[in-house]
Design an enzyme around this catalytic site. Structure first.
Site, short mmCIF file in Angstrom:
data_model
loop_
_atom_site.label_atom_id
_atom_site.label_comp_id
_atom_site.label_asym_id
_atom_site.label_seq_id
_atom_site.Cartn_x
_atom_site.Cartn_y
_atom_site.Cartn_z
N SER A 19 0.95 -1.25 0.02
CA SER A 19 -0.13 -0.15 0.02
C SER A 19 0.87 1.12 0.13
CB SER A 19 -0.79 0.06 1.24
OG SER A 19 -0.30 0.01 2.25
N ASN A 20 1.95 1.23 0.74
CA ASN A 20 2.82 2.41 0.61
C ASN A 20 3.48 2.51 -0.73
OD1 ASN A 20 3.39 3.77 3.48
ND2 ASN A 20 3.24 1.54 4.03
N LEU A 24 11.57 -6.94 4.28
CA LEU A 24 12.06 -7.32 5.31
C LEU A 24 13.30 -8.00 5.40
CD1 LEU A 24 8.79 -9.53 6.79
CD2 LEU A 24 9.60 -6.97 7.16
N ILE A 68 19.39 -5.15 4.49
CA ILE A 68 20.25 -4.64 3.26
C ILE A 68 21.58 -5.09 3.36
CG2 ILE A 68 20.46 -2.75 1.71
CD1 ILE A 68 17.81 -3.49 1.73
N ASN A 85 14.03 4.06 4.78
CA ASN A 85 12.96 3.01 5.55
C ASN A 85 12.03 3.45 6.27
OD1 ASN A 85 11.99 0.13 5.99
ND2 ASN A 85 12.86 0.33 8.03
N HIS A 135 9.35 2.66 9.50
CA HIS A 135 9.22 1.78 10.27
C HIS A 135 7.81 2.20 11.25
CE1 HIS A 135 10.19 -1.11 13.28
NE2 HIS A 135 9.83 -0.30 14.33
N ASP A 153 17.01 -0.84 11.72
CA ASP A 153 16.29 0.31 12.32
C ASP A 153 17.27 1.24 12.86
OD1 ASP A 153 13.90 -0.78 11.23
OD2 ASP A 153 13.65 -2.05 12.97
C1 GRF Z 1 4.27 -0.61 6.84
O1 GRF Z 1 3.57 -0.60 7.81
C2 GRF Z 1 5.83 -0.22 7.19
O2 GRF Z 1 5.91 0.55 8.15
C3 GRF Z 1 6.29 -1.48 7.33
O3 GRF Z 1 5.75 -2.40 6.33
C4 GRF Z 1 4.56 -2.01 6.43
C5 GRF Z 1 4.08 -2.18 4.83
O4 GRF Z 1 2.93 -2.11 4.76
N1 GRF Z 1 8.17 -1.46 7.03
P1 GRF Z 1 2.36 -1.88 2.78
O5 GRF Z 1 2.89 -3.21 2.22
O6 GRF Z 1 2.95 -0.87 2.34
O7 GRF Z 1 0.83 -1.79 3.12
#
Ligand code: GRF
Length: 202
Positions: A26-27, A98, A101, A115, A117, A158
């Site tokens: 989604s991001n 996940l 890197i 990144n 988080h 992180d």
């Molecule tokens: C997000 O909540 C981000 O903070 C984490 O992974 C999630 C990815 O969500 N690193 P999406 O696949 O973008 O919906």
């Protein structure tokens, strides 16, 4: 399109981002949409380690090339640095990716890997802290506030310099799911814009 402008112009004006994502995406989708038609920055590649991941559909819909990567080559080779270079990638954005890197990529893209988080680092980060586990830990600790952290990536999980944080309240009746929704909202509102600022500053 990058191949229609001179090398000089590409070098100084047009930056290419690769989004690394392995989940729903989604991001990634928000970032792709944000940079559509942008004359300074565009998403040139989506890198994914999970065949069938939702992010692949988002890439296909936007006609963005996809690089499906394999664990052994990622960690034992040079992290697909040649493929990234050949695609003209200047910046890497991790959006739900996940795997750690590998060092060759950290060296090549120092301060150019960003990144997101889903908590307020330095709390609730590190190896194994991802997805619902983060929200469970935040709720179990009785935190009144959580949020998002956008940061540069270094060789530790992180750990790199923090670029941006935004907060949201955690209420007594929040579950990991409802908290995840609040966090996603913050991510969608802020991530692409912050990435753009970082790329512009570079
Ligand atoms: C997000 O909540 C981000 O903070 C984490 O992974 C999630 C990815 O969500 N690193 P999406 O696949 O973008 O919906």
């Amino acid at each position: 399109m990058p191949h229609r402008i001179s090398h000089q112009k590409k070098k100084h004006q047009h930056k290419q981002i690769a989004i690394f994502a392995s989940g729903a995406g989604s991001n990634a989708k928000k970032i792709i949409e944000y940079f559509e038609g942008n004359d300074q920055t565009n998403v040139g590649l989506v890198v994914c380690n999970k065949p069938g991941a939702g992010v692949l559909q988002a890439a296909e819909d936007a006609h963005i090339p996809v690089l499906l990567i394999e664990k052994e080559r990622f960690f034992c080779g040079n992290g697909y640095a040649d493929e990234l270079k050949n695609a003209g990638i200047d910046f890497i954005v991790l959006a739900g990716f996940l795997w750690k890197i590998p060092q060759p990529l950290i060296n090549i893209y120092r301060n150019k890997i960003i990144n997101i988080h889903p908590a307020l680092l330095p709390k609730y980060g590190g190896k194994g802290m991802y997805g619902a586990k983060v929200h469970e830990a935040v709720i179990a600790a009785g935190e009144k506030e959580s949020g998002i952290t956008i940061h540069y990536v270094d060789e530790h999980y992180d750990n790199g310099d923090i670029i941006f944080q935004a907060t949201c309240p955690v209420s007594a009746d929040d579950t990991p799911d409802t908290l995840a929704q609040k966090i996603h909202k913050l991510e969608h509102e802020n991530f692409a814009r912050v990435v753009e600022e970082c790329v512009r500053r570079d």
